[in-house]
Structures are given as C-alpha cells and as structure tokens.
Scaffold this motif. Structure first.
Motif, PDB file in Angstrom:
ATOM      1  N   TYR A 523      -3.204 -28.592 -54.839  1.00  0.00           N
ATOM      2  CA  TYR A 523      -4.384 -29.510 -55.854  1.00  0.00           C
ATOM      3  C   TYR A 523      -5.351 -30.074 -55.273  1.00  0.00           C
ATOM      4  CZ  TYR A 523      -3.732 -26.480 -60.047  1.00  0.00           C
ATOM      5  OH  TYR A 523      -3.854 -25.431 -60.983  1.00  0.00           O
ATOM      6  N   HIS A 524      -4.238 -31.139 -54.573  1.00  0.00           N
ATOM      7  CA  HIS A 524      -4.809 -32.488 -54.340  1.00  0.00           C
ATOM      8  C   HIS A 524      -5.474 -32.240 -52.781  1.00  0.00           C
ATOM      9  CE1 HIS A 524      -2.517 -33.925 -58.003  1.00  0.00           C
ATOM     10  NE2 HIS A 524      -3.349 -35.015 -57.951  1.00  0.00           N
ATOM     11  N   ASN A 525      -4.739 -31.152 -52.171  1.00  0.00           N
ATOM     12  CA  ASN A 525      -5.673 -31.061 -50.972  1.00  0.00           C
ATOM     13  C   ASN A 525      -4.791 -32.661 -49.419  1.00  0.00           C
ATOM     14  OD1 ASN A 525      -6.752 -29.158 -49.329  1.00  0.00           O
ATOM     15  ND2 ASN A 525      -9.024 -30.718 -49.078  1.00  0.00           N
ATOM     16  N   ASN A 526      -3.638 -32.681 -50.136  1.00  0.00           N
ATOM     17  CA  ASN A 526      -2.735 -32.967 -49.582  1.00  0.00           C
ATOM     18  C   ASN A 526      -1.568 -32.888 -48.414  1.00  0.00           C
ATOM     19  OD1 ASN A 526      -1.862 -35.199 -48.185  1.00  0.00           O
ATOM     20  ND2 ASN A 526      -1.256 -35.968 -50.017  1.00  0.00           N
ATOM     21  N   ILE A 527      -1.462 -31.895 -48.334  1.00  0.00           N
ATOM     22  CA  ILE A 527       0.149 -31.238 -47.615  1.00  0.00           C
ATOM     23  C   ILE A 527       0.648 -32.262 -46.698  1.00  0.00           C
ATOM     24  CG2 ILE A 527       0.303 -29.199 -45.969  1.00  0.00           C
ATOM     25  CD1 ILE A 527      -0.999 -28.633 -48.433  1.00  0.00           C
ATOM     26  N   ASP A 528       2.055 -32.290 -47.560  1.00  0.00           N
ATOM     27  CA  ASP A 528       3.524 -32.668 -46.870  1.00  0.00           C
ATOM     28  C   ASP A 528       3.527 -32.606 -44.835  1.00  0.00           C
ATOM     29  OD1 ASP A 528       5.541 -34.439 -46.299  1.00  0.00           O
ATOM     30  OD2 ASP A 528       5.656 -35.185 -48.720  1.00  0.00           O
ATOM     31  N   LEU A 529       3.677 -33.495 -44.862  1.00  0.00           N
ATOM     32  CA  LEU A 529       3.687 -33.338 -43.233  1.00  0.00           C
ATOM     33  C   LEU A 529       5.427 -33.126 -43.379  1.00  0.00           C
ATOM     34  CD1 LEU A 529       2.461 -36.383 -41.682  1.00  0.00           C
ATOM     35  CD2 LEU A 529       1.232 -34.092 -41.293  1.00  0.00           C
ATOM     36  N   SER A 530       6.508 -33.152 -44.058  1.00  0.00           N
ATOM     37  CA  SER A 530       7.527 -33.063 -43.678  1.00  0.00           C
ATOM     38  C   SER A 530       8.539 -32.055 -44.094  1.00  0.00           C
ATOM     39  CB  SER A 530       8.671 -33.887 -45.010  1.00  0.00           C
ATOM     40  OG  SER A 530       8.077 -33.273 -46.414  1.00  0.00           O
ATOM     41  N   HIS A 541      -3.211 -23.293 -42.743  1.00  0.00           N
ATOM     42  CA  HIS A 541      -3.839 -21.713 -42.698  1.00  0.00           C
ATOM     43  C   HIS A 541      -4.733 -21.566 -44.195  1.00  0.00           C
ATOM     44  CE1 HIS A 541      -5.440 -18.023 -41.721  1.00  0.00           C
ATOM     45  NE2 HIS A 541      -4.411 -17.441 -43.028  1.00  0.00           N
ATOM     46  N   TYR A 542      -3.916 -21.208 -45.506  1.00  0.00           N
ATOM     47  CA  TYR A 542      -4.301 -21.285 -46.847  1.00  0.00           C
ATOM     48  C   TYR A 542      -5.345 -22.362 -46.943  1.00  0.00           C
ATOM     49  CZ  TYR A 542      -4.259 -20.635 -51.490  1.00  0.00           C
ATOM     50  OH  TYR A 542      -4.162 -20.815 -53.261  1.00  0.00           O
ATOM     51  N   GLN A 543      -4.957 -23.428 -46.856  1.00  0.00           N
ATOM     52  CA  GLN A 543      -6.339 -24.666 -47.423  1.00  0.00           C
ATOM     53  C   GLN A 543      -7.208 -23.998 -46.306  1.00  0.00           C
ATOM     54  OE1 GLN A 543      -6.275 -25.136 -50.140  1.00  0.00           O
ATOM     55  NE2 GLN A 543      -4.811 -27.170 -50.435  1.00  0.00           N
TER      56      GLN A 543
END
Length: 551
Positions: A523-530, A541-543
């Motif tokens: 939702y926030h377009n902020n994929i966690d690097l962990s 890829h999805y985003q």
C-alpha cells in the motif's frame, strides 16, 4: 507419561505391520468367507465396510488395545463433559453441545452452556422463519430474496458444503451465496446479478478481525450504501455471527442483529451453531434440526459403543494403521453422489487443519508419521482423472468411498450406472489383476503373441489397495449430519492416538501475520529490505509491473 512408541501395543503393531506388508487382501478374502461380517458395522441408516483393508482380526485387536492404552475412553468422556482438552488455547471442545438433543446441562466456567445453545437455536428459528416468510424487510420495504454469507474457512466451507449437498431439500424461497476469497473477482461476481434492496449479508467471523472477511464485508457495505444512500440501511441488511460483539458493533451492525459464537467451538466444527444460519434460511429450520439430529445420533453411537464396533474409532484406527504403520502418505475421499461434490474439500480442511502437526502435547517433536494429506473428488470425475494413480502408482493411497443406496434425483438408469462403478472400483483396487490373468484375457481376444508380450506388463494391477466403503440409505439432512459427525469424531480419535493437539491451528497464523506486513508495504510502496532475496525481488517485480500498467 510414556511416548506412544513405548506402548506395548505400538511395538506389537510395528512388528505386525512388517508381517502384514507381505500379505495380499485377495488371499485374505480367499482364506476367510466371513471377512465382511467381521469387518463391517451397520447402523440404521449407514453401513461401514472396512474389510478391504490389509488387516486381520489380530490387527484390529492390537489397534483396539492401542486405543485403550492411549486412554481414549477417558479422553472421550473429558471432551463431552466440557474439560479444557484444547490445552494450547486453554479451551473446552464442545461442538457436540450444539446438537445435544438430550438437553443435558454442561458446565463451562461455572455456567450451563446448554441454556446458551437453546437460546441461540431459538434465535436461529425465529430469524430464519422471519426471512423465509417475508416478515424481515429490506430498506425499501421489499422481502429478502438472497443471502450472501461472508466468511472464510470454517465460517464458510461447512455451511456451503451442507447447502450444496442438500440443495434438493431447498424450496428456493431464499437463495444463498458464499463469498470467501479476498480476490475481488468473487464478490463482484456474486453481487453483480443481485439487487441491494433484496440482499441480506451474514458476516461470520469468530474474532471479527479476519482480514479477508472484513475486507469483503466492507466492500459489501459500500455496495449497499451506494444503493440505499442511507447508513441506517445496515440494520436491515447486515447480520453478524461472532464471539466479538464489540468489533461487530463498531463495524456498524446493530447489537440485536448479532448471533453468538463461543470460544469452545472451533471454526471447522461450527456449522451446527449460528454459523449454520445460511443452512436454516436456505433449507428451513426443520431441516437444520434434522441435520443436528443426525449428528447427535452419531454422538450417542460414539459415546456409548464399544471401541471395536465404533465407526469413528475404527476409521481413526485404520487411518493410523495405513499411515503410521504401513507408510501411506495420503488418503483420498471419493464421494459417489453429485450432492457431495464439496465434501472432499470440507474434510480436507477438517482433518489437515486439526491434525497436520509435528509436535506432541508436550511440545516435543514427533518421530512417527501422523496423518496423511487428504484429497479427493467426485468418484466418476476422479475415475477419468487420477484413478490411474490409485490403481497403478508405486504410492498406495487408501481411499474412502462414500455413496448412497437411493438417489435424491432418481433418473432411470443413472444411479445404477453410478453405483456399479462405486462397487467395481473398490473390488478392482483390492483384487488387482496379475500378468497371467492379463495374458489369458488377451489370448481370448485373439491378440498376437508379440502384442501380448508388449502390452501385458502395462495392464498388470497389483491390487492390495485399501478402501473403506460408507454406504448411506439416502442423502438427507439426517444422514449428512451423521456422516459429518463420523469424521469429526474420527479426527478427535486420531489426535488422541497420535498425541496431537487437534483443536488449534497455529500453522494458519504465521502466513497471515506476514501477509499483513507485506500488505502495508504494498500500500505504501515501501518494500522492506529485510525480506529474503526471493520475496524481495518478487515484490519489486510486482510493484514495477503495476507502476508500468498505470502509465
């Protein structure tokens, strides 16, 4: 306390299994003309034939001894009396109280829950009759013609399976639809032909926090308000079945439109409760009561019948014998009745969510095989799909064949053809056909020697594939209730024998928790690097593709 493998009966069964692996059922039948009489149980409306298993009287005696050494009878008493046998959640296990027709008081935490059950049943009766007779009106003053049940897992699959199975008992006064998938395609498809002023939504969620259910409920709410232009319409069009009244009220559902659930009922065993409200509305309250009566009949059988002649106990013992001792890794559920087309999926959830565990009651890793994976399909469809695997694969898959003597939809010739396949398949799986028989058959058909040499090995069936046959007189609310209760108690017995906590489902929670985290990231377009590299790259890829689609 001893581990199960230390029990004398367990050790004897392990040795006995080595001997029985060398036996062929065809020879066992040839040696004993009374085999069916020894290994079958007949109740007034259902017959179990378990003679087509790799068993002898010694096998069944040892298995019964195992059940006794596991204190099964004591555990059975503890469950029915309301003790907190769901140890990891510190709860009683009392779905049987929902259909107890003896109205015996059952105490949980100092109060009689049978009174609550009676009150809820009375509420179901009044409400279902109000809907069916048109006394309950929608926001425009028109009667309710369609029910949309919103739930997932036990809040959906049980009622849906039953209403599908008993469709012939519905007068279609009110149609029922089910939404469980969070994929918006399902709710859009269900709502498309419906008119908001004629629809009642039943939102079924024990906690009223289940992500999928609540998202679908919010979508339904928006759909209703967009038509009615009035928030007050919710009172005429939304019902909740939940143990969390506060959450339901906060959602906007009136308190008098809330049906109780209790923490002593697991979701996959809850169709007997107000979760079964769609059943009562669709089929009529009297048919819902007959469903309860059929289950109660089996409750009495399970409680009061000797272990050696007890259908749920026998099915559990055979499952353990085939899986834990003989090494089968899966089991097929094969209904030969179109009305039972959802039964395999229902039993898949009931058994695998209950007993798909790898630690015992004490949190210790289990070293022996537990329950098989459950799968299946309608019999005739399966015959033209995966029965090849059942007959000739190196993997032996025990199977339950479920059928009825009389069809609920009698069309001349159809049921006889259906049931001829039903009986033939268990015979073929048991007997098989050896190469000598294959060659004799091909010679009789005039085939050449070269053709016979080439083809004969491919036509050999080893047989010796175990099956149980459950034959009902006819599918009805009563017999369906009995059938479901048989499998419920089978699952309970398996858990006791295997020292598994059958009534929690912690394995469901991990993925749900991670999904909530990922949902926020999307939702926030902020994929966690962990995230691990696979998951991180999939999300990126999805985003990326999603962003390109918007350009």
């Amino acid at each position: 306390m001893k581990s199960r493998e230390q029990l004398n009966s367990w050790q004897q069964l392990t040795q006995h299994a080595d001997h029985m692996k060398k036996q062929h059922m065809k020879e066992l039948f040839a040696q004993d003309g009374q085999r069916f009489e020894k290994f079958s149980i007949k109740l007034p409306s259902i017959l179990l034939d378990y003679s087509k298993n790799t068993i002898t009287s010694e096998t069944m005696s040892l298995l019964t001894q195992l059940a006794k050494e596991c204190d099964l009878e004591k555990w059975r008493e503890r469950m029915f009396s309301g003790e907190r046998i769901n140890s990891t959640e510190d709860r009683a296990v009392l779905h049987t109280a929902l259909r107890d027709r003896s109205y015996t008081p059952i105490q949980v935490d100092g109060y009689d829950i049978s009174k609550e059950v009676e009150r809820t049943l009375a509420q179901i009766k009044v409400f279902s009759e109000d809907i069916r007779q048109g006394r309950w009106k929608g926001y425009s003053g028109k009667r309710i013609t369609d029910i949309v049940n919103i739930g997932v897992g036990g809040s959906n699959l049980g009622p849906q399976m039953v209403t599908e199975a008993l469709k012939r008992f519905s007068d279609h006064t009110v149609n029922v639809h089910y939404v469980s998938n969070v994929d918006g395609a399902q709710i859009a498809e269900v709502l498309r032909p419906l008119k908001p002023e004629n629809v009642l939504f039943i939102v079924s969620s024990k906690t009223f926090t289940t992500t999928e259910t609540m998202l679908n409920a919010k979508t339904a709410l928006k759909w209703l308000i967009a038509s009615s232009f009035d928030q007050s319409a919710i009172a005429q069009h939304f019902i909740a079945v939940t143990a969390n009244k506060k959450n339901a009220i906060n959602f906007g559902i009136a308190e008098h439109n809330i049906f109780d659930m209790w923490d002593w009922v697991g979701g996959r065993f809850s169709l007997w409760s107000a979760i079964g409200l769609p059943i009562a509305i669709n089929l009529g309250y009297d048919n819902f009561v007959e469903l309860l009566n059929g289950a109660y009949d089996i409750d009495c059988h399970f409680q009061h019948t000797e272990l050696s002649n007890n259908i749920p106990v026998i099915l559990a013992l055979l499952s353990m014998w085939n899986c834990t001792f003989l090494g089968a890794q899966s089991q097929a559920i094969l209904p030969y009745d179109q009305s039972l087309h959802m039964l395999s999926a229902y039993l898949q959830q009931a058994e695998m969510e209950s007993n798909g565990k790898s630690v015992n009651w004490y949190g210790e890793t289990i070293s022996y095989p537990t329950v098989p994976s459950i799968w299946g399909e309608l019999g005739i469809n399966g015959q033209h799909a995966f029965y090849q695997y059942l007959h000739q694969s190196n993997n032996i898959v025990p199977a339950d064949f479920i059928g009825s003597v009389e069809s609920v939809t009698p069309i001349q010739g159809h049921h006889e053809t259906l049931m001829s396949n039903f009986f033939a398949q268990t015979q073929a799986l048991m007997q098989g056909v050896n190469e000598q028989q294959v060659r004799a058959d091909l010679i009789a058909k005039g085939r050449s020697a070269d053709y016979i040499d080439k083809v004969a090995p491919h036509k050999v069936h080893q047989g010796n594939r175990p099956t149980n046959t459950l034959l009902m007189d006819k599918i009805s609310p009563f017999t369906l209730g009995s059938l479901i209760a048989i499998y419920e108690h089978k699952i309970f017995v398996q858990g006791i024998l295997l020292q598994i906590c059958s009534f929690d489902q912690w394995g469901v929670e991990l993925g749900k928790g991670l999904a909530s985290q990922i949902e926020s990231e999307l939702y926030h377009n902020n994929i966690d690097l962990s995230h691990d590299s696979s998951t991180w790259n999939l999300l990126m890829h999805y985003q990326e593709v999603k962003s390109n689609d918007k350009v």
